[in-house]
Scaffold this motif. Structure first.
Motif, PDB file in Angstrom:
ATOM      1  N   ARG A 179      46.327  40.161  26.572  1.00 48.58           N
ATOM      2  CA  ARG A 179      47.671  39.888  26.988  1.00 48.58           C
ATOM      3  C   ARG A 179      47.897  41.425  27.902  1.00 48.58           C
ATOM      4  O   ARG A 179      48.329  41.107  29.003  1.00 48.58           O
ATOM      5  CB  ARG A 179      48.751  39.978  25.968  1.00 48.58           C
ATOM      6  CG  ARG A 179      50.220  39.734  26.497  1.00 48.58           C
ATOM      7  CD  ARG A 179      51.264  39.918  25.351  1.00 48.58           C
ATOM      8  NE  ARG A 179      51.546  41.247  25.071  1.00 48.58           N
ATOM      9  CZ  ARG A 179      52.064  41.884  24.154  1.00 48.58           C
ATOM     10  NH1 ARG A 179      52.556  40.838  23.032  1.00 48.58           N
ATOM     11  NH2 ARG A 179      52.403  43.208  24.001  1.00 48.58           N
ATOM     12  N   SER A 218      47.499  42.140  32.987  1.00 49.91           N
ATOM     13  CA  SER A 218      48.327  42.955  33.835  1.00 49.91           C
ATOM     14  C   SER A 218      47.417  43.228  35.455  1.00 49.91           C
ATOM     15  O   SER A 218      47.634  43.346  36.320  1.00 49.91           O
ATOM     16  CB  SER A 218      48.759  44.378  33.355  1.00 49.91           C
ATOM     17  OG  SER A 218      47.768  45.172  32.981  1.00 49.91           O
ATOM     18  N   VAL A 219      45.890  43.182  34.849  1.00 45.51           N
ATOM     19  CA  VAL A 219      44.980  43.479  35.921  1.00 45.51           C
ATOM     20  C   VAL A 219      45.036  42.376  36.726  1.00 45.51           C
ATOM     21  O   VAL A 219      44.934  42.494  38.036  1.00 45.51           O
ATOM     22  CB  VAL A 219      43.439  43.948  35.119  1.00 45.51           C
ATOM     23  CG1 VAL A 219      42.667  43.987  36.478  1.00 45.51           C
ATOM     24  CG2 VAL A 219      43.549  45.174  34.451  1.00 45.51           C
ATOM     25  N   VAL A 255      47.468  40.240  37.359  1.00 49.30           N
ATOM     26  CA  VAL A 255      48.830  40.073  37.889  1.00 49.30           C
ATOM     27  C   VAL A 255      48.739  41.181  39.178  1.00 49.30           C
ATOM     28  O   VAL A 255      49.086  40.724  40.389  1.00 49.30           O
ATOM     29  CB  VAL A 255      49.839  40.725  36.963  1.00 49.30           C
ATOM     30  CG1 VAL A 255      51.029  40.922  37.726  1.00 49.30           C
ATOM     31  CG2 VAL A 255      50.067  39.700  35.975  1.00 49.30           C
ATOM     32  N   SER A 280      46.222  39.614  41.817  1.00 54.33           N
ATOM     33  CA  SER A 280      46.902  38.395  42.547  1.00 54.33           C
ATOM     34  C   SER A 280      47.869  38.938  43.677  1.00 54.33           C
ATOM     35  O   SER A 280      47.807  38.259  44.728  1.00 54.33           O
ATOM     36  CB  SER A 280      47.763  37.305  41.574  1.00 54.33           C
ATOM     37  OG  SER A 280      46.915  37.127  40.370  1.00 54.33           O
ATOM     38  N   ALA A 296      42.268  34.325  37.396  1.00 54.53           N
ATOM     39  CA  ALA A 296      43.544  34.991  37.760  1.00 54.53           C
ATOM     40  C   ALA A 296      44.503  34.091  37.186  1.00 54.53           C
ATOM     41  O   ALA A 296      45.758  34.260  36.786  1.00 54.53           O
ATOM     42  CB  ALA A 296      43.701  35.467  39.007  1.00 54.53           C
ATOM     43  N   LEU A 297      44.414  32.641  37.619  1.00 58.36           N
ATOM     44  CA  LEU A 297      45.458  31.815  37.190  1.00 58.36           C
ATOM     45  C   LEU A 297      45.598  31.351  35.721  1.00 58.36           C
ATOM     46  O   LEU A 297      46.701  31.855  35.177  1.00 58.36           O
ATOM     47  CB  LEU A 297      45.070  30.434  37.877  1.00 58.36           C
ATOM     48  CG  LEU A 297      45.866  29.453  37.554  1.00 58.36           C
ATOM     49  CD1 LEU A 297      47.523  29.418  38.071  1.00 58.36           C
ATOM     50  CD2 LEU A 297      45.321  27.803  38.004  1.00 58.36           C
ATOM     51  N   THR A 335      47.155  34.772  34.510  1.00 61.32           N
ATOM     52  CA  THR A 335      48.775  35.078  34.770  1.00 61.32           C
ATOM     53  C   THR A 335      49.650  34.008  34.095  1.00 61.32           C
ATOM     54  O   THR A 335      50.674  34.178  33.703  1.00 61.32           O
ATOM     55  CB  THR A 335      48.807  34.821  36.321  1.00 61.32           C
ATOM     56  OG1 THR A 335      48.387  33.611  36.893  1.00 61.32           O
ATOM     57  CG2 THR A 335      48.020  36.109  36.959  1.00 61.32           C
ATOM     58  N   HIS A 365      50.134  35.408  30.669  1.00 61.74           N
ATOM     59  CA  HIS A 365      51.067  36.501  31.014  1.00 61.74           C
ATOM     60  C   HIS A 365      52.540  35.955  31.046  1.00 61.74           C
ATOM     61  O   HIS A 365      53.381  36.588  30.283  1.00 61.74           O
ATOM     62  CB  HIS A 365      50.833  37.210  32.372  1.00 61.74           C
ATOM     63  CG  HIS A 365      51.994  38.018  32.631  1.00 61.74           C
ATOM     64  ND1 HIS A 365      52.420  39.392  32.083  1.00 61.74           N
ATOM     65  CD2 HIS A 365      53.280  37.625  33.465  1.00 61.74           C
ATOM     66  CE1 HIS A 365      53.491  39.862  32.634  1.00 61.74           C
ATOM     67  NE2 HIS A 365      54.067  39.009  33.523  1.00 61.74           N
ATOM     68  N   THR A 366      52.598  34.856  31.709  1.00 57.58           N
ATOM     69  CA  THR A 366      54.185  34.077  31.803  1.00 57.58           C
ATOM     70  C   THR A 366      54.488  34.015  30.230  1.00 57.58           C
ATOM     71  O   THR A 366      55.779  33.974  29.778  1.00 57.58           O
ATOM     72  CB  THR A 366      54.173  33.042  32.670  1.00 57.58           C
ATOM     73  OG1 THR A 366      53.794  33.453  34.049  1.00 57.58           O
ATOM     74  CG2 THR A 366      55.322  32.405  32.747  1.00 57.58           C
ATOM     75  N   ALA A 369      55.919  36.933  36.007  1.00 59.56           N
ATOM     76  CA  ALA A 369      55.989  35.786  35.195  1.00 59.56           C
ATOM     77  C   ALA A 369      56.469  34.507  35.933  1.00 59.56           C
ATOM     78  O   ALA A 369      56.061  33.631  35.897  1.00 59.56           O
ATOM     79  CB  ALA A 369      56.838  36.074  33.770  1.00 59.56           C
ATOM     80  N   TRP A 373      51.624  46.675  36.224  1.00 56.73           N
ATOM     81  CA  TRP A 373      50.221  46.895  35.992  1.00 56.73           C
ATOM     82  C   TRP A 373      50.100  48.357  35.454  1.00 56.73           C
ATOM     83  O   TRP A 373      49.222  48.493  34.519  1.00 56.73           O
ATOM     84  CB  TRP A 373      49.305  46.331  37.238  1.00 56.73           C
ATOM     85  CG  TRP A 373      48.216  47.024  37.034  1.00 56.73           C
ATOM     86  CD1 TRP A 373      47.076  46.417  36.189  1.00 56.73           C
ATOM     87  CD2 TRP A 373      47.621  48.525  37.446  1.00 56.73           C
ATOM     88  NE1 TRP A 373      46.019  47.569  36.319  1.00 56.73           N
ATOM     89  CE2 TRP A 373      46.143  48.564  37.080  1.00 56.73           C
ATOM     90  CE3 TRP A 373      48.137  49.534  38.131  1.00 56.73           C
ATOM     91  CZ2 TRP A 373      45.716  49.793  37.452  1.00 56.73           C
ATOM     92  CZ3 TRP A 373      47.322  50.521  38.736  1.00 56.73           C
ATOM     93  CH2 TRP A 373      46.143  50.706  38.103  1.00 56.73           C
TER      94      TRP A 373
END
Lengths: 133, 123
Positions: free
Chosen positions: A32, A36-37, A39, A42, A79-80, A83, A86-87, B30, B79
């Motif tokens: 988790r 952020s990397v 995110v 992207s 990445a998808l 992320t 992440h969401t 998000a 980040w």
């Protein structure tokens, strides 16, 4: 030797560098954090796309060819996945971090997370409508 | 430097502001990032993207520029904040905070400047 806390630090049990690999919750926590990397990646990718669009149709075509190469596709599929992770983790954590009170009663988690999922779907649908026409 | 008793990130008055950027970036990312990565990273490369003129018109719209700049700045600081603590806690490098923190937030600042340049000077 400036800080008095140095003494306490010397009595602390050393933590192994890979402490988070042993248990599943710890590993998910680190995934988790490192999402952020992706995110950041992207957003960098989108800015490169905008730069190509600004440079003209030929640069845009070039960028689309680059984005269709196997390694760029693999990177963006990763990445998808991350992320999305992440969401979902963000919406799971938010009701715990944000206490919404109505008439002095704290709202249950689903009433905080519900609007977030709704907003997510609405914004995503709007972006698709904007771009795919 | 006289109040060095408990050295650590919590001593700095800028810290709450960084947490705010972290939260804002987490929320913006998000809601916005998965659909953008799905479209531009996977669907358009495989199925063909929107026509150039349409994409340029959408990207150059003032609201799009402002929204993308906001997303970029917040996401980069999100980040920076998360990566800083992931590296410090995950790899046990907390004592290097004075080196790691400026590198992370400095990179976020540079990324924000690059985003502003692309969105408002290049496009």
């Amino acid at each position: 030797m400036t800080a008095p806390d140095d003494t306490a630090a010397r009595y602390r049990r050393p933590v192994p560098v890979l402490w988070w690999t042993g248990r599943r919750p710890y590993l998910l926590f680190m995934i988790r954090e490192f999402s952020s990397v992706f995110v950041a990646w992207s957003v960098v990718y989108l800015l490169l796309l905008v730069r190509a669009v600004a440079a003209g149709p030929a640069a845009y075509r070039g960028f689309m060819e680059l984005s269709a190469s196997w390694w760029m596709l693999a990177l963006n599929v990763a990445a998808l996945a991350l992320t999305l992770f992440h969401t979902i983790t963000w919406f799971v954590v938010t009701p715990k971090a944000v206490a919404v009170r109505v008439l002095g009663v704290r709202l249950p988690a689903f009433m905080v997370a519900g609007p977030l999922y709704t907003a997510w779907i609405a914004v995503s649908a709007f972006v698709v409508w904007l771009l795919v026409r | 430097m006289a109040r060095e008793g408990r050295a650590g990130p919590r001593r700095r008055p800028v810290e709450p502001f960084l947490w705010l950027l972290f939260s804002g970036g987490g929320m913006a990312a998000a809601v916005l990032v998965p659909v953008l990565v799905l479209l531009f990273g996977v669907v358009f490369p495989l199925a063909g993207g929107p026509p150039y003129d349409h994409l340029r018109a959408v990207a150059a719209h003032p609201l799009t520029r402002v929204a993308l700049l906001g997303l970029a700045v917040l996401a980069f600081f999100h980040w920076a904040h998360r990566f800083r603590f992931a590296v410090e806690h995950g790899l046990g490098l907390g004592r290097l905070d004075r080196l790691i923190a400026p590198l992370c937030y400095g990179a976020a600042l540079a990324g924000s400047a690059a985003a502003a340049h692309v969105l408002f000077l290049t496009l």
